[in-house]
Design an enzyme around this catalytic site. Structure first.
Site, PDB file in Angstrom:
ATOM      1  N   LYS A  15      36.334  37.572  41.853  1.00 16.96           N
ATOM      2  CA  LYS A  15      36.843  36.734  42.946  1.00 16.96           C
ATOM      3  C   LYS A  15      36.204  37.105  44.283  1.00 16.96           C
ATOM      4  O   LYS A  15      35.777  36.226  45.026  1.00 16.96           O
ATOM      5  CB  LYS A  15      38.374  36.858  43.087  1.00 16.96           C
ATOM      6  CG  LYS A  15      39.159  36.407  41.886  1.00 16.96           C
ATOM      7  CD  LYS A  15      40.651  36.365  42.177  1.00 16.96           C
ATOM      8  CE  LYS A  15      41.259  37.737  42.498  1.00 16.96           C
ATOM      9  NZ  LYS A  15      41.279  38.675  41.358  1.00 16.96           N
ATOM     10  N   ARG A  90      50.081  35.197  44.305  1.00 12.60           N
ATOM     11  CA  ARG A  90      49.979  36.106  43.170  1.00 12.60           C
ATOM     12  C   ARG A  90      51.243  36.111  42.324  1.00 12.60           C
ATOM     13  O   ARG A  90      51.335  36.833  41.343  1.00 12.60           O
ATOM     14  CB  ARG A  90      49.735  37.506  43.700  1.00 12.60           C
ATOM     15  CG  ARG A  90      48.649  38.232  42.912  1.00 12.60           C
ATOM     16  CD  ARG A  90      48.294  39.425  43.693  1.00 12.60           C
ATOM     17  NE  ARG A  90      47.414  40.354  43.098  1.00 12.60           N
ATOM     18  CZ  ARG A  90      46.210  40.627  43.591  1.00 12.60           C
ATOM     19  NH1 ARG A  90      45.727  39.933  44.596  1.00 12.60           N
ATOM     20  NH2 ARG A  90      45.508  41.583  43.065  1.00 12.60           N
ATOM     21  N   ARG A 127      33.313  49.336  38.685  1.00  6.80           N
ATOM     22  CA  ARG A 127      33.543  49.193  40.126  1.00  6.80           C
ATOM     23  C   ARG A 127      34.213  50.443  40.689  1.00  6.80           C
ATOM     24  O   ARG A 127      33.884  50.898  41.778  1.00  6.80           O
ATOM     25  CB  ARG A 127      34.407  47.957  40.407  1.00  6.80           C
ATOM     26  CG  ARG A 127      34.624  47.711  41.890  1.00  6.80           C
ATOM     27  CD  ARG A 127      35.302  46.383  42.153  1.00  6.80           C
ATOM     28  NE  ARG A 127      36.745  46.475  41.990  1.00  6.80           N
ATOM     29  CZ  ARG A 127      37.570  45.427  42.042  1.00  6.80           C
ATOM     30  NH1 ARG A 127      37.091  44.204  42.205  1.00  6.80           N
ATOM     31  NH2 ARG A 127      38.873  45.581  41.907  1.00  6.80           N
ATOM     32  N   ARG A 133      37.316  52.809  44.941  1.00  5.81           N
ATOM     33  CA  ARG A 133      38.630  52.230  45.239  1.00  5.81           C
ATOM     34  C   ARG A 133      39.677  52.955  44.413  1.00  5.81           C
ATOM     35  O   ARG A 133      39.552  53.074  43.196  1.00  5.81           O
ATOM     36  CB  ARG A 133      38.626  50.736  44.861  1.00  5.81           C
ATOM     37  CG  ARG A 133      38.939  49.843  46.030  1.00  5.81           C
ATOM     38  CD  ARG A 133      38.913  48.408  45.624  1.00  5.81           C
ATOM     39  NE  ARG A 133      40.156  47.992  44.993  1.00  5.81           N
ATOM     40  CZ  ARG A 133      40.514  46.722  44.857  1.00  5.81           C
ATOM     41  NH1 ARG A 133      39.730  45.770  45.291  1.00  5.81           N
ATOM     42  NH2 ARG A 133      41.644  46.410  44.284  1.00  5.81           N
ATOM     43  N   ARG A 144      47.537  46.805  36.548  1.00  9.46           N
ATOM     44  CA  ARG A 144      47.244  45.601  37.326  1.00  9.46           C
ATOM     45  C   ARG A 144      47.011  44.392  36.420  1.00  9.46           C
ATOM     46  O   ARG A 144      47.411  43.286  36.741  1.00  9.46           O
ATOM     47  CB  ARG A 144      46.036  45.842  38.248  1.00  9.46           C
ATOM     48  CG  ARG A 144      46.435  46.670  39.479  1.00  9.46           C
ATOM     49  CD  ARG A 144      45.260  47.350  40.145  1.00  9.46           C
ATOM     50  NE  ARG A 144      44.230  46.439  40.555  1.00  9.46           N
ATOM     51  CZ  ARG A 144      42.929  46.742  40.551  1.00  9.46           C
ATOM     52  NH1 ARG A 144      42.514  47.924  40.142  1.00  9.46           N
ATOM     53  NH2 ARG A 144      42.063  45.869  40.962  1.00  9.46           N
TER      54      ARG A 144
HETATM   55  P1  AMP Z   1      43.115  42.912  45.342  1.00  8.89           P
HETATM   56  O1  AMP Z   1      42.107  43.459  46.285  1.00  8.89           O
HETATM   57  O2  AMP Z   1      43.299  41.413  45.480  1.00  8.89           O
HETATM   58  O3  AMP Z   1      42.873  43.320  43.916  1.00  8.89           O
HETATM   59  O4  AMP Z   1      44.527  43.542  45.751  1.00  8.89           O
HETATM   60  C1  AMP Z   1      44.755  44.941  45.697  1.00  8.89           C
HETATM   61  C2  AMP Z   1      46.253  45.209  45.686  1.00  8.89           C
HETATM   62  O5  AMP Z   1      46.845  44.670  46.892  1.00  8.89           O
HETATM   63  C3  AMP Z   1      47.025  44.556  44.554  1.00  8.89           C
HETATM   64  O6  AMP Z   1      46.990  45.320  43.354  1.00  8.89           O
HETATM   65  C4  AMP Z   1      48.431  44.487  45.156  1.00  8.89           C
HETATM   66  O7  AMP Z   1      49.046  45.754  45.132  1.00  8.89           O
HETATM   67  C5  AMP Z   1      48.145  44.155  46.623  1.00  8.89           C
HETATM   68  N1  AMP Z   1      48.139  42.692  46.846  1.00  8.89           N
HETATM   69  C6  AMP Z   1      47.060  41.899  47.154  1.00  8.89           C
HETATM   70  N2  AMP Z   1      47.423  40.620  47.295  1.00  8.89           N
HETATM   71  C7  AMP Z   1      48.762  40.574  47.068  1.00  8.89           C
HETATM   72  C8  AMP Z   1      49.733  39.528  47.049  1.00  8.89           C
HETATM   73  N3  AMP Z   1      49.386  38.246  47.260  1.00  8.89           N
HETATM   74  N4  AMP Z   1      51.031  39.865  46.796  1.00  8.89           N
HETATM   75  C9  AMP Z   1      51.383  41.138  46.578  1.00  8.89           C
HETATM   76  N5  AMP Z   1      50.524  42.165  46.554  1.00  8.89           N
HETATM   77  C10 AMP Z   1      49.220  41.905  46.797  1.00  8.89           C
END
Ligand code: AMP
Length: 188
Positions: A15, A90, A127, A133, A144
């Site tokens: 993404k 999400r 990654r 990360r 996740r």
């Molecule tokens: P990402 O970079 O999109 O993989 O997001 C990393 C982490 O941020 C996720 O595993 C969640 O803990 C948190 N996160 C990101 N977007 C959301 C969302 N829309 N709602 C809740 N938690 C989020």
């Protein structure tokens, strides 16, 4: 016409990479809730501290915190010509919040990237080694992916029912995938 898109898919689907390419082609900003959280964490803000405990476990940050952060971001002028959301909505409740935030115009489309689970794990482990990360280690990755299946996958179904979901094959080279997305968006 403003282009209001969501890029959607499991962790590791690509993404972030595809959002960057698409947003730059369309000349609109990407709004990544994950990136917004990470910048709050690196600034050491109160919101960052709160989010960190959830992110480290691979859990979702509570909706009120996430929605509040997104509302603030959508108030900036640079979203007037449209935007590409990455990482939101999400869960199903966040669809309603987004509907409220966007008002009448709503979304142009939701672009879903489809990638087989084994490939997701391979990509995420790689990654984690490259980016450092903290939530890209195997235990948190599995968590996740489970959170995605339980809470996030139903979001796609809702948009499918609304006729707004565009499903794209997320395997192949970055360029192959971005070409597929560009074609789908051109047809909107
Ligand atoms: P990402 O970079 O999109 O993989 O997001 C990393 C982490 O941020 C996720 O595993 C969640 O803990 C948190 N996160 C990101 N977007 C959301 C969302 N829309 N709602 C809740 N938690 C989020």
């Amino acid at each position: 016409m403003t282009t209001r898109l969501v890029i959607f898919g499991p962790p590791g689907a690509g993404k972030g990479t595809q959002a960057e390419i698409l947003a730059s082609n369309l000349n609109i900003p990407t709004i990544s809730t994950g990136d917004l959280f990470r910048s709050h964490m690196s600034e050491g803000s109160e919101l960052g501290h709160l989010a960190a405990t959830y992110i480290a476990r691979g859990a979702l940050v509570p909706d009120e915190v996430t929605v509040g952060m997104l509302r603030e971001r959508l108030e900036a002028k640079d979203v007037n010509n449209g935007f590409l959301l990455d990482g939101f909505p999400r869960n199903v409740a966040q669809i309603d919040s987004l509907d409220d935030l966007l008002g009448e115009d709503g979304l142009s489309a939701v672009i879903q990237l489809e990638v087989p689970e084994q490939e997701l794990i391979t990509r995420l482990v790689r990654r984690g080694e490259e980016s450092g990360r903290s939530d890209d280690n195997e235990e948190v990755i599995r968590k996740r992916l489970a959170v995605y299946e339980e809470q996030t996958a139903p979001v796609a179904e809702k948009y499918r029912q609304r006729g707004q979901l565009i499903t794209i094959d997320g395997t192949g080279t970055v360029e192959e995938i971005s070409d597929r997305i560009a074609q789908a968006v051109a047809d909107l």
